[in-house]
Design a protein around this motif. Sequence first.
Motif, PDB file in Angstrom:
ATOM      1  N   ALA A  54      63.296 -12.639  -9.648  1.00 12.97           N
ATOM      2  CA  ALA A  54      64.553 -13.421  -9.842  1.00 12.97           C
ATOM      3  C   ALA A  54      65.207 -13.670  -8.775  1.00 12.97           C
ATOM      4  O   ALA A  54      65.212 -13.015  -7.605  1.00 12.97           O
ATOM      5  CB  ALA A  54      65.425 -12.224 -10.603  1.00 12.97           C
ATOM      6  N   SER A  55      66.113 -14.955  -8.722  1.00 17.50           N
ATOM      7  CA  SER A  55      66.757 -15.333  -7.422  1.00 17.50           C
ATOM      8  C   SER A  55      68.116 -14.915  -7.456  1.00 17.50           C
ATOM      9  O   SER A  55      69.115 -14.856  -8.406  1.00 17.50           O
ATOM     10  CB  SER A  55      66.921 -16.651  -7.402  1.00 17.50           C
ATOM     11  OG  SER A  55      67.181 -17.628  -6.380  1.00 17.50           O
ATOM     12  N   LYS A  56      68.453 -14.315  -6.254  1.00 20.60           N
ATOM     13  CA  LYS A  56      69.823 -13.716  -6.119  1.00 20.60           C
ATOM     14  C   LYS A  56      70.593 -14.906  -5.828  1.00 20.60           C
ATOM     15  O   LYS A  56      70.331 -15.846  -5.453  1.00 20.60           O
ATOM     16  CB  LYS A  56      69.812 -12.638  -5.019  1.00 20.60           C
ATOM     17  CG  LYS A  56      68.944 -11.510  -5.048  1.00 20.60           C
ATOM     18  CD  LYS A  56      69.178 -10.529  -4.073  1.00 20.60           C
ATOM     19  CE  LYS A  56      68.195  -9.417  -4.127  1.00 20.60           C
ATOM     20  NZ  LYS A  56      68.498  -8.402  -2.979  1.00 20.60           N
ATOM     21  N   LYS A  57      72.162 -14.595  -5.736  1.00 19.45           N
ATOM     22  CA  LYS A  57      73.221 -15.723  -5.660  1.00 19.45           C
ATOM     23  C   LYS A  57      73.091 -16.247  -3.991  1.00 19.45           C
ATOM     24  O   LYS A  57      73.249 -17.485  -3.933  1.00 19.45           O
ATOM     25  CB  LYS A  57      74.748 -15.199  -5.642  1.00 19.45           C
ATOM     26  CG  LYS A  57      75.001 -15.093  -7.301  1.00 19.45           C
ATOM     27  CD  LYS A  57      76.446 -14.529  -7.402  1.00 19.45           C
ATOM     28  CE  LYS A  57      76.346 -14.438  -9.140  1.00 19.45           C
ATOM     29  NZ  LYS A  57      77.999 -13.851  -9.253  1.00 19.45           N
ATOM     30  N   ASN A  58      72.723 -15.220  -3.127  1.00 14.99           N
ATOM     31  CA  ASN A  58      72.513 -15.978  -1.908  1.00 14.99           C
ATOM     32  C   ASN A  58      71.198 -16.403  -1.529  1.00 14.99           C
ATOM     33  O   ASN A  58      70.768 -16.709  -0.391  1.00 14.99           O
ATOM     34  CB  ASN A  58      72.804 -14.670  -1.039  1.00 14.99           C
ATOM     35  CG  ASN A  58      71.810 -13.511  -0.977  1.00 14.99           C
ATOM     36  OD1 ASN A  58      70.780 -13.555  -1.734  1.00 14.99           O
ATOM     37  ND2 ASN A  58      71.783 -12.262  -0.350  1.00 14.99           N
ATOM     38  N   GLY A  59      70.196 -16.609  -2.424  1.00 12.62           N
ATOM     39  CA  GLY A  59      69.075 -17.317  -2.174  1.00 12.62           C
ATOM     40  C   GLY A  59      67.859 -16.400  -1.868  1.00 12.62           C
ATOM     41  O   GLY A  59      66.589 -16.697  -2.091  1.00 12.62           O
ATOM     42  N   ASP A  60      68.083 -15.163  -1.731  1.00 17.57           N
ATOM     43  CA  ASP A  60      67.000 -13.913  -1.337  1.00 17.57           C
ATOM     44  C   ASP A  60      66.524 -13.731  -2.922  1.00 17.57           C
ATOM     45  O   ASP A  60      66.834 -14.184  -4.039  1.00 17.57           O
ATOM     46  CB  ASP A  60      67.522 -12.956  -1.066  1.00 17.57           C
ATOM     47  CG  ASP A  60      68.041 -12.875   0.396  1.00 17.57           C
ATOM     48  OD1 ASP A  60      67.669 -13.962   1.045  1.00 17.57           O
ATOM     49  OD2 ASP A  60      68.883 -12.168   0.836  1.00 17.57           O
ATOM     50  N   LEU A  61      65.172 -13.122  -2.653  1.00 17.80           N
ATOM     51  CA  LEU A  61      64.575 -12.704  -4.033  1.00 17.80           C
ATOM     52  C   LEU A  61      64.832 -11.190  -4.430  1.00 17.80           C
ATOM     53  O   LEU A  61      64.949 -10.419  -3.653  1.00 17.80           O
ATOM     54  CB  LEU A  61      63.109 -12.979  -4.030  1.00 17.80           C
ATOM     55  CG  LEU A  61      62.570 -14.305  -3.846  1.00 17.80           C
ATOM     56  CD1 LEU A  61      61.120 -14.294  -3.651  1.00 17.80           C
ATOM     57  CD2 LEU A  61      62.969 -15.024  -5.165  1.00 17.80           C
ATOM     58  N   HIS A  62      64.889 -11.085  -5.707  1.00 17.88           N
ATOM     59  CA  HIS A  62      64.933  -9.844  -6.206  1.00 17.88           C
ATOM     60  C   HIS A  62      63.576  -9.342  -6.983  1.00 17.88           C
ATOM     61  O   HIS A  62      63.189 -10.115  -7.837  1.00 17.88           O
ATOM     62  CB  HIS A  62      66.212  -9.700  -7.275  1.00 17.88           C
ATOM     63  CG  HIS A  62      66.147  -8.183  -7.701  1.00 17.88           C
ATOM     64  ND1 HIS A  62      66.618  -7.283  -7.138  1.00 17.88           N
ATOM     65  CD2 HIS A  62      65.892  -7.801  -9.158  1.00 17.88           C
ATOM     66  CE1 HIS A  62      66.746  -6.302  -7.826  1.00 17.88           C
ATOM     67  NE2 HIS A  62      66.292  -6.612  -9.045  1.00 17.88           N
ATOM     68  N   LEU A  63      62.830  -8.480  -6.531  1.00 15.36           N
ATOM     69  CA  LEU A  63      61.502  -8.194  -7.213  1.00 15.36           C
ATOM     70  C   LEU A  63      61.748  -7.219  -8.212  1.00 15.36           C
ATOM     71  O   LEU A  63      62.135  -6.093  -8.039  1.00 15.36           O
ATOM     72  CB  LEU A  63      60.651  -7.665  -5.889  1.00 15.36           C
ATOM     73  CG  LEU A  63      59.659  -8.598  -5.194  1.00 15.36           C
ATOM     74  CD1 LEU A  63      60.352  -9.618  -4.352  1.00 15.36           C
ATOM     75  CD2 LEU A  63      58.675  -8.072  -4.444  1.00 15.36           C
ATOM     76  N   CYS A  64      61.030  -7.400  -9.238  1.00 17.33           N
ATOM     77  CA  CYS A  64      60.817  -6.344 -10.456  1.00 17.33           C
ATOM     78  C   CYS A  64      59.612  -6.370 -10.807  1.00 17.33           C
ATOM     79  O   CYS A  64      58.665  -7.169 -10.469  1.00 17.33           O
ATOM     80  CB  CYS A  64      61.832  -6.899 -11.581  1.00 17.33           C
ATOM     81  SG  CYS A  64      63.608  -7.246 -11.289  1.00 17.33           S
TER      82      CYS A  64
END
Length: 91
Positions: A61-71
Amino acid sequence: MLTQPCRIILQEDAKPIKVPPRRIPMAYHDKLKQELSYLEKSGIIEQVHGSVEWCAPIVLASKKNGDLHLCTDLRRLNQVIITHSRQIPTV
């Protein structure tokens, strides 16, 4: 941070589950490599060489700041674990 390993109790008839990996968009490849490297250096995950019995795909998932959120998609694993019903304490 977790101080003790997590224990998952499986049903007696549970068989190892291998879910094929999901395709990762090319635009995320560099960010994913950076995030996995960071998690490995932090001791949160470890690299596995060879075959494993249990495998679940990652979901990005893409975070608002452009980083990735891994699930991790653990829906298939959830079908074979023994859950304990506990009431959430109230204040």
